[in-house]
Design a protein around this motif. Structure first.
Motif, PDB file in Angstrom:
ATOM      1  N   GLY A   1     -53.760  39.612 -89.577  1.00 31.31           N
ATOM      2  CA  GLY A   1     -53.061  40.874 -89.401  1.00 31.31           C
ATOM      3  C   GLY A   1     -51.730  40.741 -88.699  1.00 31.31           C
ATOM      4  N   LYS A   2     -51.245  39.498 -88.525  1.00 39.57           N
ATOM      5  CA  LYS A   2     -50.016  39.271 -87.772  1.00 39.57           C
ATOM      6  C   LYS A   2     -48.816  38.876 -88.641  1.00 39.57           C
ATOM      7  CE  LYS A   2     -52.601  37.810 -83.671  1.00 39.57           C
ATOM      8  NZ  LYS A   2     -52.855  36.707 -82.696  1.00 39.57           N
ATOM      9  N   THR A   3     -48.986  38.822 -89.950  1.00 37.15           N
ATOM     10  CA  THR A   3     -47.881  38.403 -90.830  1.00 37.15           C
ATOM     11  C   THR A   3     -47.072  39.576 -91.351  1.00 37.15           C
ATOM     12  OG1 THR A   3     -49.174  38.537 -92.882  1.00 37.15           O
ATOM     13  CG2 THR A   3     -49.292  36.469 -91.634  1.00 37.15           C
ATOM     14  N   GLY A   4     -47.613  40.772 -91.234  1.00 40.52           N
ATOM     15  CA  GLY A   4     -46.963  41.953 -91.788  1.00 40.52           C
ATOM     16  C   GLY A   4     -47.275  42.169 -93.255  1.00 40.52           C
ATOM     17  N   HIS A   5     -47.817  41.163 -93.909  1.00 38.83           N
ATOM     18  CA  HIS A   5     -48.083  41.260 -95.339  1.00 38.83           C
ATOM     19  C   HIS A   5     -49.371  42.022 -95.630  1.00 38.83           C
ATOM     20  CE1 HIS A   5     -44.825  38.703 -96.700  1.00 38.83           C
ATOM     21  NE2 HIS A   5     -45.149  37.793 -95.793  1.00 38.83           N
ATOM     22  N   ALA A   6     -49.426  42.569 -96.832  1.00 35.90           N
ATOM     23  CA  ALA A   6     -50.638  43.186 -97.341  1.00 35.90           C
ATOM     24  C   ALA A   6     -51.068  42.441 -98.596  1.00 35.90           C
ATOM     25  CB  ALA A   6     -50.394  44.655 -97.681  1.00 35.90           C
ATOM     26  N   GLU A   7     -52.351  42.498 -98.882  1.00 35.85           N
ATOM     27  CA  GLU A   7     -52.815  41.979-100.163  1.00 35.85           C
ATOM     28  C   GLU A   7     -52.218  42.881-101.243  1.00 35.85           C
ATOM     29  OE1 GLU A   7     -56.982  41.359-100.564  1.00 35.85           O
ATOM     30  OE2 GLU A   7     -57.132  40.156 -98.741  1.00 35.85           O
ATOM     31  N   ALA A   8     -51.496  42.282-102.168  1.00 35.21           N
ATOM     32  CA  ALA A   8     -50.776  43.049-103.177  1.00 35.21           C
ATOM     33  C   ALA A   8     -51.006  42.465-104.563  1.00 35.21           C
ATOM     34  CB  ALA A   8     -49.277  43.065-102.847  1.00 35.21           C
TER      35      ALA A   8
ATOM     36  N   TYR B   1     -49.278  38.428-101.936  1.00 31.34           N
ATOM     37  CA  TYR B   1     -48.984  39.012-100.628  1.00 31.34           C
ATOM     38  C   TYR B   1     -47.559  39.537-100.612  1.00 31.34           C
ATOM     39  CZ  TYR B   1     -52.745  35.619-100.039  1.00 31.34           C
ATOM     40  OH  TYR B   1     -53.888  34.891-100.217  1.00 31.34           O
ATOM     41  N   ALA B   2     -47.362  40.693 -99.992  1.00 30.09           N
ATOM     42  CA  ALA B   2     -46.020  41.285 -99.920  1.00 30.09           C
ATOM     43  C   ALA B   2     -45.976  42.310 -98.792  1.00 30.09           C
ATOM     44  CB  ALA B   2     -45.650  41.944-101.248  1.00 30.09           C
ATOM     45  N   GLY B   3     -44.750  42.689 -98.436  1.00 23.13           N
ATOM     46  CA  GLY B   3     -44.565  43.736 -97.443  1.00 23.13           C
ATOM     47  C   GLY B   3     -44.433  43.259 -96.014  1.00 23.13           C
ATOM     48  N   GLY B   4     -44.463  41.932 -95.813  1.00 24.01           N
ATOM     49  CA  GLY B   4     -44.405  41.420 -94.452  1.00 24.01           C
ATOM     50  C   GLY B   4     -43.150  40.639 -94.151  1.00 24.01           C
TER      51      GLY B   4
ATOM     52  N   GLY C   1     -57.582  47.038 -91.794  1.00 22.86           N
ATOM     53  CA  GLY C   1     -56.589  46.158 -91.198  1.00 22.86           C
ATOM     54  C   GLY C   1     -55.277  46.358 -91.935  1.00 22.86           C
ATOM     55  N   THR C   2     -54.175  45.995 -91.313  1.00 22.11           N
ATOM     56  CA  THR C   2     -52.862  46.219 -91.940  1.00 22.11           C
ATOM     57  C   THR C   2     -52.720  45.477 -93.259  1.00 22.11           C
ATOM     58  OG1 THR C   2     -51.914  44.377 -90.660  1.00 22.11           O
ATOM     59  CG2 THR C   2     -51.723  46.592 -89.712  1.00 22.11           C
ATOM     60  N   GLN C   3     -53.474  44.395 -93.427  1.00 22.98           N
ATOM     61  CA  GLN C   3     -53.380  43.638 -94.674  1.00 22.98           C
ATOM     62  C   GLN C   3     -53.997  44.380 -95.863  1.00 22.98           C
ATOM     63  OE1 GLN C   3     -55.253  42.920 -92.007  1.00 22.98           O
ATOM     64  NE2 GLN C   3     -56.957  41.533 -92.472  1.00 22.98           N
TER      65      GLN C   3
ATOM     66  N   GLU D   1     -39.213  41.320-122.716  1.00 22.74           N
ATOM     67  CA  GLU D   1     -39.361  42.769-122.566  1.00 22.74           C
ATOM     68  C   GLU D   1     -40.267  43.154-121.388  1.00 22.74           C
ATOM     69  OE1 GLU D   1     -39.869  41.156-125.525  1.00 22.74           O
ATOM     70  OE2 GLU D   1     -37.828  41.626-126.220  1.00 22.74           O
ATOM     71  N   THR D   2     -41.035  42.200-120.907  1.00 22.50           N
ATOM     72  CA  THR D   2     -42.001  42.487-119.848  1.00 22.50           C
ATOM     73  C   THR D   2     -41.323  42.877-118.533  1.00 22.50           C
ATOM     74  OG1 THR D   2     -43.576  40.916-120.800  1.00 22.50           O
ATOM     75  CG2 THR D   2     -43.923  41.551-118.516  1.00 22.50           C
ATOM     76  N   LYS D   3     -41.875  43.893-117.879  1.00 20.38           N
ATOM     77  CA  LYS D   3     -41.409  44.293-116.562  1.00 20.38           C
ATOM     78  C   LYS D   3     -42.539  44.067-115.551  1.00 20.38           C
ATOM     79  CE  LYS D   3     -37.949  47.715-117.945  1.00 20.38           C
ATOM     80  NZ  LYS D   3     -37.450  49.100-117.748  1.00 20.38           N
ATOM     81  N   VAL D   4     -42.176  44.120-114.271  1.00 20.30           N
ATOM     82  CA  VAL D   4     -43.168  43.881-113.224  1.00 20.30           C
ATOM     83  C   VAL D   4     -43.108  45.007-112.189  1.00 20.30           C
ATOM     84  CG1 VAL D   4     -44.140  42.195-111.646  1.00 20.30           C
ATOM     85  CG2 VAL D   4     -42.674  41.415-113.512  1.00 20.30           C
ATOM     86  N   ALA D   5     -44.276  45.472-111.790  1.00 20.95           N
ATOM     87  CA  ALA D   5     -44.387  46.468-110.729  1.00 20.95           C
ATOM     88  C   ALA D   5     -45.333  45.913-109.674  1.00 20.95           C
ATOM     89  CB  ALA D   5     -44.917  47.790-111.284  1.00 20.95           C
ATOM     90  N   TYR D   6     -45.200  46.387-108.433  1.00 21.41           N
ATOM     91  CA  TYR D   6     -45.966  45.806-107.328  1.00 21.41           C
ATOM     92  C   TYR D   6     -46.651  46.901-106.509  1.00 21.41           C
ATOM     93  CZ  TYR D   6     -42.935  41.847-108.470  1.00 21.41           C
ATOM     94  OH  TYR D   6     -42.261  40.843-109.131  1.00 21.41           O
ATOM     95  N   PHE D   7     -47.932  46.682-106.243  1.00 20.18           N
ATOM     96  CA  PHE D   7     -48.713  47.675-105.509  1.00 20.18           C
ATOM     97  C   PHE D   7     -49.707  46.992-104.570  1.00 20.18           C
ATOM     98  CE2 PHE D   7     -47.692  49.450-109.681  1.00 20.18           C
ATOM     99  CZ  PHE D   7     -47.065  50.639-109.340  1.00 20.18           C
ATOM    100  N   ALA D   8     -50.057  47.690-103.495  1.00 18.63           N
ATOM    101  CA  ALA D   8     -51.083  47.226-102.570  1.00 18.63           C
ATOM    102  C   ALA D   8     -51.991  48.402-102.246  1.00 18.63           C
ATOM    103  CB  ALA D   8     -50.450  46.683-101.293  1.00 18.63           C
ATOM    104  N   SER D   9     -53.306  48.191-102.394  1.00 20.90           N
ATOM    105  CA  SER D   9     -54.238  49.288-102.090  1.00 20.90           C
ATOM    106  C   SER D   9     -55.624  48.738-101.784  1.00 20.90           C
ATOM    107  CB  SER D   9     -54.317  50.285-103.253  1.00 20.90           C
ATOM    108  OG  SER D   9     -54.705  49.654-104.464  1.00 20.90           O
ATOM    109  N   GLY D  10     -55.688  47.882-100.781  1.00 19.85           N
ATOM    110  CA  GLY D  10     -56.965  47.296-100.410  1.00 19.85           C
ATOM    111  C   GLY D  10     -57.123  45.895-100.970  1.00 19.85           C
ATOM    112  N   CYS D  11     -58.350  45.450-101.070  1.00 24.50           N
ATOM    113  CA  CYS D  11     -58.646  44.110-101.551  1.00 24.50           C
ATOM    114  C   CYS D  11     -58.023  43.850-102.912  1.00 24.50           C
ATOM    115  CB  CYS D  11     -60.159  43.919-101.634  1.00 24.50           C
ATOM    116  SG  CYS D  11     -60.655  42.348-102.372  1.00 24.50           S
ATOM    117  N   PHE D  12     -57.242  42.781-103.031  1.00 26.42           N
ATOM    118  CA  PHE D  12     -56.540  42.548-104.295  1.00 26.42           C
ATOM    119  C   PHE D  12     -57.462  42.158-105.440  1.00 26.42           C
ATOM    120  CE2 PHE D  12     -54.762  38.295-102.309  1.00 26.42           C
ATOM    121  CZ  PHE D  12     -56.045  37.792-102.152  1.00 26.42           C
ATOM    122  N   TRP D  13     -58.688  41.726-105.142  1.00 26.99           N
ATOM    123  CA  TRP D  13     -59.639  41.479-106.234  1.00 26.99           C
ATOM    124  C   TRP D  13     -59.872  42.776-107.010  1.00 26.99           C
ATOM    125  CZ3 TRP D  13     -64.029  38.875-102.888  1.00 26.99           C
ATOM    126  CH2 TRP D  13     -63.566  37.642-102.399  1.00 26.99           C
TER     127      TRP D  13
END
Length: 216
Positions: free
Chosen positions: A85-92, A69-72, A128-130, A38-50
């Motif tokens: 900052g060159k991978t396109g990814h953000a901490e997510a 990491y995602a978005g890159g 930074g973009t990450q 039943e579990t679903k997954v959602a993904y978000f990025a908004s700064g330091c993933f800690w």
């Protein structure tokens, strides 16, 4: 976070240390999480993933939050590589939730209510973009929920200044094990004490009705 997790003031720079300075030798194994059917997954990025992981794990209905990491565009990114900052990814963060206890709409509310979505490429004190703000979607329904939230907040709160990217998830890469549950496992780490815990407490004060009983 690759150099030092702050450029805000000289005093804060001295206080905070890079999470790259956290030795992998200090890794602690955690019990593997096994989601239910039943579990679903959602993904978000908004700064330091800690910070983001700790916030979502405080919410009723959230079973687990996993840093990554995602978005890159780079395959198999690492913490060191995204720090350039060159991978396109953000901490997510991947948020595993029970849809009978927490809706996707609730998670979107948590996302926008726990950071400044008007900041481009960063959340104080990390820039930074990450560290950019991204709300990921996997289907049209999720995209509509995110778009509606942005439209409402732009009109009622942010005067059209929301900079959050709305991006279809293509791939989520789980971060290194030593990043998982970092705030819980490292309560005395300087960044955790100076940034992560205050950000979590600010969220808890703002949304007490969304919290699990044990984190009130």
């Amino acid at each position: 976070m690759k150099i030092i997790k702050s450029v805000f003031t000289f005093s804060v720079v001295l206080l905070l240390i890079s999470c790259l300075g956290f030795s992998k030798k200090e890794e602690v194994s955690k019990v593997p999480y096994k989601p239910s059917k039943e579990t679903k997954v959602a993904y978000f990025a908004s700064g330091c993933f800690w910070c983001v992981e700790a916030i979502f794990e405080s919410v009723t209905g959230v079973e687990e939050a996993v840093s990554g990491y995602a978005g890159g565009f780079t395959k198999n990114p690492t913490y060191q590589s995204i720090g350039t900052g060159k991978t396109g990814h953000a901490e997510a963060v991947a948020v595993y939730y029970n849809p009978e206890k927490a809706s996707f709409e609730t998670l979107v509310t948590v996302f926008f209510g726990s950071h400044d979505p008007t900041t481009v490429n960063g959340q104080n004190p990390d820039y930074g973009t990450q560290y950019r703000s991204i709300a990921f979607y996997e289907n049209d329904k999720e995209k509509a929920i995110i778009d509606n939230a942005i439209s409402k907040l732009n009109k009622e709160v942010y005067n059209g200044k929301i900079a959050t990217e709305v991006t279809k998830l293509t791939k989520f890469y789980e971060a290194e094990e030593y990043h998982q549950d970092f705030e819980k496992r490292n309560p005395n780490q300087s960044y955790v004490k100076a940034v992560s815990v205050p950000r979590l407490n600010k969220f808890k004060k703002k949304f007490p009705s969304l919290l699990k009983k044990e984190v009130h």
